[in-house]
Write a protein that holds these residues in place. Structure first.
Motif, mmCIF file in Angstrom:
data_model
loop_
_atom_site.group_PDB
_atom_site.id
_atom_site.type_symbol
_atom_site.label_atom_id
_atom_site.label_comp_id
_atom_site.label_asym_id
_atom_site.label_seq_id
_atom_site.Cartn_x
_atom_site.Cartn_y
_atom_site.Cartn_z
ATOM 1 N N SER A 164 14.070 -4.700 6.756
ATOM 2 C CA SER A 164 13.713 -6.074 7.121
ATOM 3 C C SER A 164 14.782 -7.054 6.624
ATOM 4 N N PRO A 165 15.590 -7.613 7.536
ATOM 5 C CA PRO A 165 15.601 -7.440 8.990
ATOM 6 C C PRO A 165 15.958 -6.004 9.380
ATOM 7 N N ASN A 166 15.318 -5.553 10.440
ATOM 8 C CA ASN A 166 15.497 -4.171 10.857
ATOM 9 C C ASN A 166 16.806 -3.971 11.609
ATOM 10 N N ASN A 167 17.443 -2.860 11.324
ATOM 11 C CA ASN A 167 18.645 -2.436 12.046
ATOM 12 C C ASN A 167 18.245 -1.328 13.014
ATOM 13 N N ASP A 174 6.661 -9.261 8.489
ATOM 14 C CA ASP A 174 5.891 -10.272 7.767
ATOM 15 C C ASP A 174 5.496 -9.759 6.384
ATOM 16 N N LYS A 175 5.634 -10.618 5.378
ATOM 17 C CA LYS A 175 5.345 -10.211 4.005
ATOM 18 C C LYS A 175 3.910 -9.728 3.834
ATOM 19 N N GLU A 176 2.971 -10.323 4.543
ATOM 20 C CA GLU A 176 1.574 -9.902 4.421
ATOM 21 C C GLU A 176 1.374 -8.465 4.894
ATOM 22 N N ASN A 204 11.699 -10.294 -0.223
ATOM 23 C CA ASN A 204 10.405 -9.843 -0.731
ATOM 24 C C ASN A 204 10.504 -9.417 -2.194
ATOM 25 N N LYS A 205 11.527 -9.887 -2.887
ATOM 26 C CA LYS A 205 11.799 -9.426 -4.252
ATOM 27 C C LYS A 205 10.649 -9.739 -5.210
ATOM 28 N N ASN A 213 4.804 0.197 -6.531
ATOM 29 C CA ASN A 213 5.226 1.174 -5.520
ATOM 30 C C ASN A 213 6.128 0.542 -4.472
ATOM 31 N N ILE A 214 6.724 -0.603 -4.790
ATOM 32 C CA ILE A 214 7.675 -1.246 -3.873
ATOM 33 C C ILE A 214 9.079 -1.164 -4.462
#
Length: 366
Positions: A164-167, A174-176, A204-205, A213-214
């Motif tokens: 995210s952003p996806n390659n 979305d963070k949620e 999203n740090k 688990n992130i």
């Protein structure tokens, strides 16, 4: 000598062709070739990084730093996290992914990748006996198919890779959604690849303080202009970082990579300028390409954009060949799982190079 079974079954990872090869094959001058295929910073590295490399050359007979405390502190400050939540790797972010696999993957484990996405996750983890399970991106809606993630989870799922952003789609998650996946699956490592986060101006740090688990992957190969120095880093809770340091090679960062990274992070003006110019280039390319009939141009939050070309009469390989004959390198996305033969990806260049690309692109299509 017989190799391991998984090695015998694997295909080699094939990178893009070099400018030297292309110049030779098509009788072009190397300096005239425009690269829109590798998602690099076209404005070059920080002048402070270059000066630091020059000053450090006399010391390359000595081993590099092993603990990297000074650089860890710079990254922590840049990222807004604690020093103990940072790990640094050589070979770009790829070493970070490799260390994650060595630390947390057992033979027979599964990992989820929504397609299309960065394929090196699969290349690295399969070496350790892990099995890829494919979720998907909704290309019609240009977003992650969240249900496909949940439907792919089994008792063997060990990791989920979410870029995210996806390659290559340029899409943000979305963070949620990330929170929901992490909260519902506390025993699965949710790996958020933020290689391009500076261009999106979204990170999203903060989630690493709420969810153990992130894991967040980042690189210095994009905005920070050090693709040739191969430096990546990861952010996570202290427990994950401590486990990974047990596995990580001690001297994976060279002396030159260390000083280049350190002085790039300290060059705030360079970083801000790179982001600003990158976003301007992305917007220009999107606006101009959107005016051309027959293209499906994905809006992007990265330094590249995905383009559907099915209505042009070309396949991706045909179009990429016609462009490279004229000194323009784009990425033929046929090799991306989840895409067919009618997609290319282009990355930002200087505005002068952007304009040349647009003119050549129109010429080829016509």
């Amino acid at each position: 000598m017989k190799a391991r079974k998984i090695v015998e079954e694997m295909d080699s990872y094939v990178p893009g062709r070099s400018q030297d090869e292309i110049a030779s094959d098509f009788n072009l001058k190397k300096e005239d070739i425009i690269k829109l295929g590798s998602n690099e910073n076209p404005w070059g590295p920080s002048p402070k990084a270059m000066k630091a490399i020059e000053d450090e050359i006399k010391s390359i007979n000595r081993y590099p730093e092993s603990q990297l405390h000074e650089l860890v502190s710079e990254i922590a400050e840049y990222s807004g996290v604690k020093d103990s939540q940072v790990i640094i790797g050589g070979d770009g972010a790829d070493e970070i992914i490799d260390v994650l696999a060595k630390t947390f993957i057992d033979d027979g484990d599964e990992f989820i990748v929504p397609l299309p996405s960065y394929m090196y996750y699969e290349y690295l983890l399969k070496q350790y006996g892990a099995k890829p399970v494919y979720a998907k991106w909704d290309l019609d809606e240009n977003k992650l198919d969240v249900e496909s993630i949940y439907n792919s989870i089994t008792s063997k799922t060990r990791m989920i890779f979410l870029c995210s952003p996806n390659n290559p789609t340029g899409t943000l998650i979305d963070k949620e959604i990330l929170i929901d996946i992490a909260r519902k699956n506390p025993d699965i490592l949710i790996i958020i690849d933020e290689a391009y986060f500076e261009y999106s101006e979204v990170t999203n740090k903060d989630l690493i303080n709420e969810y153990d688990n992130i894991f967040i992957i980042r690189t210095m190969s994009k905005v920070l202009g050090l693709a040739g120095m191969r430096i990546g880093y990861g952010l996570a809770c202290e427990e994950i970082i401590e486990y990974m340091h047990r596995i990580k090679p001690v001297f994976s960062l060279t002396r030159l990579s260390f000083v280049a990274a350190l002085n790039t992070f300290r060059d705030k003006e360079y970083i801000e300028d790179s982001i600003k110019k990158g976003i301007e280039s992305r917007q220009y390319l999107h606006d101009e390409l959107s005016k051309i009939d027959g293209l499906k141009v994905f809006p992007s939050k990265s330094n590249f954009m995905l383009i559907g070309i099915k209505d042009t009469g070309f396949t991706a390989s045909q179009l990429a060949l016609e462009l490279v004959k004229r000194g323009i390198i784009v990425r033929d996305c046929t090799s991306f799982k989840g895409l067919d033969e009618y997609w290319i990806r282009i990355s930002i260049c200087t505005l002068e190079e952007d304009k040349k690309f647009i003119n050549v692109f129109k010429e080829v299509l016509n």
